[in-house]
Design an enzyme around this catalytic site. Structure first.
Site, PDB file in Angstrom:
ATOM      1  N   GLY A  75      21.077  87.134  92.913  1.00  0.00           N
ATOM      2  CA  GLY A  75      20.158  86.665  91.882  1.00  0.00           C
ATOM      3  C   GLY A  75      19.236  85.559  92.380  1.00  0.00           C
ATOM      4  O   GLY A  75      18.140  85.368  91.837  1.00  0.00           O
ATOM      5  N   GLU A 117      25.289  91.847  96.747  1.00  0.00           N
ATOM      6  CA  GLU A 117      26.008  92.371  95.587  1.00  0.00           C
ATOM      7  C   GLU A 117      26.964  93.502  95.946  1.00  0.00           C
ATOM      8  O   GLU A 117      28.010  93.683  95.325  1.00  0.00           O
ATOM      9  CB  GLU A 117      25.016  92.856  94.518  1.00  0.00           C
ATOM     10  CG  GLU A 117      24.373  91.743  93.696  1.00  0.00           C
ATOM     11  CD  GLU A 117      23.140  91.126  94.344  1.00  0.00           C
ATOM     12  OE1 GLU A 117      22.916  91.348  95.550  1.00  0.00           O
ATOM     13  OE2 GLU A 117      22.408  90.421  93.634  1.00  0.00           O
ATOM     14  N   GLU A 153      16.535  87.374  94.071  1.00  0.00           N
ATOM     15  CA  GLU A 153      15.767  88.043  93.012  1.00  0.00           C
ATOM     16  C   GLU A 153      14.857  87.050  92.290  1.00  0.00           C
ATOM     17  O   GLU A 153      13.743  87.382  91.893  1.00  0.00           O
ATOM     18  CB  GLU A 153      16.724  88.727  92.028  1.00  0.00           C
ATOM     19  CG  GLU A 153      17.457  89.899  92.670  1.00  0.00           C
ATOM     20  CD  GLU A 153      18.506  90.494  91.759  1.00  0.00           C
ATOM     21  OE1 GLU A 153      19.490  89.798  91.434  1.00  0.00           O
ATOM     22  OE2 GLU A 153      18.346  91.664  91.353  1.00  0.00           O
ATOM     23  N   ALA A 213      24.013  85.039  90.984  1.00  0.00           N
ATOM     24  CA  ALA A 213      24.550  84.875  89.634  1.00  0.00           C
ATOM     25  C   ALA A 213      25.885  84.155  89.755  1.00  0.00           C
ATOM     26  O   ALA A 213      26.508  84.160  90.819  1.00  0.00           O
ATOM     27  CB  ALA A 213      24.741  86.250  89.002  1.00  0.00           C
TER      28      ALA A 213
END
Ligand code: 3H9
Length: 689
Positions: free
Chosen positions: A105, A128, A108, A66
């Site tokens: 992300g 993270e 993911e 992200a």
């Protein structure tokens, strides 16, 4: 090629829709990327001629996560979970084509694709936890379904990535490509789409959860294993709870649990501090005012003067990255001892399986010893690492001035002395710089780079780049006693000593600092460094507690006793002798003793650090407040989840800091507590550091 957004292109090759992301530097999932992927999937779904989809990235890496810089602001739709749900529901097979790093992300995203192919040097991770977070877009629910619970636990709690080979072996990827990632991913998608309409979806895979259903004790084992390393941090525990949910709850429930815990972390102070620190660390390497085009000086051979603990550790940094280094000592015995310790260090690492036997030899082979300073004549960088004595250092630098080649960088590892005074004994002060390594120098990540008043820009720029090369995090600081790190530390140690004299037991002071998150307290740290650092036996006259301890040969861990008593494994126990000695010293000095609350101990130790940091900023000794935080986290073990002293001050409010400083000024009548005018100014104007 059609631009879907500024960062995402779409085109169809043969029957495959290729969604290409181009969002330098690391293809983070910024708003335009999320929107581009979303629209790309929609377009591909609607186009009957498209049989499959490839997600591919331009530039140096696949999606690295992200966009952390967006975290502070209101999120813009489409949110990542919505994009990934659409991806996950695609009826056409989706292939992630990974090079570089698929992180957070990014990983993911790949887990919502049906297939993953990668280059041989690709890496996969969920880092993270380093941001005080957990993977909030399904990562904690999908990863264990692919790699199994044990590996998933290790990946989310450590944040460490795995390589392509391990990813292939564990089922995380389907294929390692041989040459052209994009072309091979398209060919792979064509092959899969021709095999029929059914394609694997990670969410449906229950098989790899089974072992943890049968043996749920794995969670307790992992908690126990990481307890020491993760003390004080919330995120590792939250990550474990999510993986537990993956095992104990249906997929959609698990996703809800993950979402709830993610939001809790995101709203909390730890994550804010760790996100702040992510950028602080990267900011530290940037030096304003030096032309980007200034050429770096070549460094291919290094000399180190002094083969003691510090010099040896410094030399290891060079050998670790393949740079030949010569250590100069004054006598053969010291040189042999120094080289012997280095070899032993490497052998210890190898015995723990963290280094191959042949690497021990390669690295030791890069380190040579000499008794002649003249042997440093061909070195590009020479680092003096002898004990802290100005006369000795000046002598070394005037000799170096005669020996070193004209373009060599001359560095001192001094931790507190005046670098300008050292530089001025040479005919080339512009080539002199401070490289302050922290002990143990082969382990600690921080390098304080000290800019003298005459240090030339190319020398500074070269050293900042060189720090990266030897895997250090550098901060550029100016000259003052103790520079940034030790100058601030002096304040804390001064107050810790006073608090102990005024009645707080040594072990209580240390416990408060330990509970705050430091790896050890002020007195344990003093014992570790050695109480005789800067102490002179001849001149000692029992004036301070430290003098009296050293006079009794209680010089710290190395003598088995200091503020504490130590057993053979260097485990501390509080000493009643020291408690009596401090009490006696207080009586003799007319100090009234009393009880202390934990809060007061913490205030007395930490507030002066913030105040000194403000003075350092005001004097321009540090370039930015965040640099001070980098020094403290990497050099002194300040808990990263509190961001560093300056971030911590911002988080409690500068007005509050000033108020407390004034309170202690009134209470003690000591001008030590006068708040820095710079700090007062910021506080009065509602600003932050
Ligand atoms: C996440 O994904 C949450 C999700 O689970 C859930 C959401 C709902 N964002 O490190 P470098 C910048 S959390 C924004 O020097 P390297 C960095 O600031 C995220 N910016 O390069 C720097 O900018 P500048 C999980 C980012 O080659 C530049 O890129 N992902 C981001 O040594 C170069 O960075 C992570 O935690 C980002 N995500 O290392 C991965 N990443 O040049 C974090 C980097 O202006 N990133 N920047 O100073 C990394 O670990 C390293 O940057 C990476 C490259 C290994 C990728």
């Amino acid at each position: 090629m059609v631009a879907v957004t500024d960062q995402v292109d779409y085109n169809v090759e043969q029957t495959i829709a290729v969604i290409t992301i181009n969002n330098p530097p690391v293809n983070a999932l910024s708003h335009g990327v999320r929107e581009g992927i979303y629209k790309g999937i929609e377009t591909a779904s609607r186009d009957d001629s498209v049989t499959g989809i490839v997600i591919y990235c331009e530039g140096r890496t696949f999606i690295a996560g992200a966009d952390i810089s967006e975290f502070g602001s209101a999120p813009k739709e489409p949110h990542l979970p919505a994009v990934l749900t659409l991806l996950d529901q695609s009826t056409k097979p989706v292939v992630a084509a990974v090079h570089g790093t698929a992180l957070g992300g990014g990983l993911e995203t790949t887990l919502c694709c049906n297939y993953r192919v990668a280059t041989a040097d690709a890496k996969f991770g969920l880092p993270e936890v380093h941001l005080g977070l957990l993977p909030g877009a399904g990562g904690t629910q999908r990863l264990p379904r692919v790699v199994g619970v044990e590996k998933a636990l290790s990946m989310v709690t450590s944040g460490a990535p795995i390589g392509a080979d391990e990813a292939l072996e564990s089922g995380l990827i389907d294929m390692i490509v041989k040459s052209d990632l994009r072309a091979e991913a398209i060919a792979f998608a064509i092959a899969k789409s021709s095999q029929g309409a059914s394609h694997p979806r990670v969410r449906d895979n229950q098989e790899k959860l089974q072992s943890a259903v049968e043996s749920p004790e794995i969670f307790a084992q992992v908690r126990k294993m990481i307890a020491r390393k993760t003390r004080g941090f919330l995120a590792p525990e939250y990550n474990i709870r999510c993986i537990e949910a993956a095992v104990s709850q249906p997929f959609d429930e698990g996703i809800k649990t993950e979402g709830k815990l993610f939001m809790e972390l995101m709203a909390g102070p730890q994550s804010r501090a760790q996100q702040y620190f992510f950028f602080a660390e990267r900011q530290a390497s940037k030096v304003a005012g030096i032309d980007k085009n200034t050429p770096d000086l070549p460094i291919s051979k290094v000399g180190v003067i002094g083969g003691g603990l510090m010099g040896g550790g410094i030399a290891m940094n060079m050998a670790n990255v393949g740079i030949p280094v010569t250590i100069v000592e004054t006598n053969q015995a010291a040189l042999d001892r120094g080289l012997g310790i280095i070899r032993k260090n490497y052998e210890n690492t190898a015995s723990k399986g963290r280094l191959r036997a042949e690497d021990v030899e390669t690295r030791c082979g890069l380190i040579s010893g000499s008794l002649e300073m003249e042997s440093l004549a061909d070195c590009d960088l020479i680092i003096e690492a002898v004990f802290e004595n100005m006369a000795v250092k000046k002598d070394i630098f005037s000799r170096l001035d005669q020996i070193a080649k004209p373009e060599a960088i001359l560095a001192s590892n001094t931790s507190a002395l005046d670098l300008n005074e050292i530089a001025n004994v040479t005919s080339r002060p512009e080539s002199v710089i401070g490289l302050h390594f922290f002990s143990p120098a082969n382990v600690m990540k921080l390098l304080e780079i000290v800019r003298g008043e005459k240090t030339a820009d190319p020398v500074i720029k070269t050293c900042m780049a060189f720090a990266k090369r030897i895997k250090k995090v550098a901060t550029l600081v100016g000259v003052c006693p103790g520079f940034v790190g030790n100058r601030i530390l002096f304040m804390r140690q001064h107050q810790a000593n006073l608090v102990a004299l005024e009645g707080a037991p040594v072990e209580k002071v240390d416990q408060v600092l330990f509970d705050f998150g430091f790896p050890m307290g002020a007195f344990q740290m003093a014992d570790l460094a050695g109480l005789d650092l800067g102490w002179d036996k001849e001149k000692s006259n029992s004036e301070t507690v430290r003098d009296r301890l050293c006079e009794q040969d209680r010089r710290g861990q190395k003598t088995g006793a200091g503020f504490y008593d130590y057993d053979e494994k260097r485990r501390p126990t509080p000493s009643s002798l020291v408690a009596d000695l401090i009490k006696d010293h207080a009586e003799k000095s007319g100090v009234t003793r009393r009880e202390f609350s934990d809060e007061e101990i913490l205030d007395r130790c930490v507030l002066p650090m913030i105040n000194e940091g403000a003075k350092i900023l005001d004097e321009g000794i540090a370039m930015r407040a965040s640099d001070i935080d980098v020094v403290y986290v990497y050099g002194y073990g300040w808990p990263i989840y509190r961001g560093g002293p300056m971030h911590y001050a911002n988080s409690i409010g500068l007005g509050k800091v000033v108020e407390k400083l004034r309170h202690y000024q009134d209470k003690t009548g000591d001008d030590f507590w006068t708040p820095s005018p710079y700090l007062v100014d910021l506080a009065e104007n509602g600003k932050k550091f």
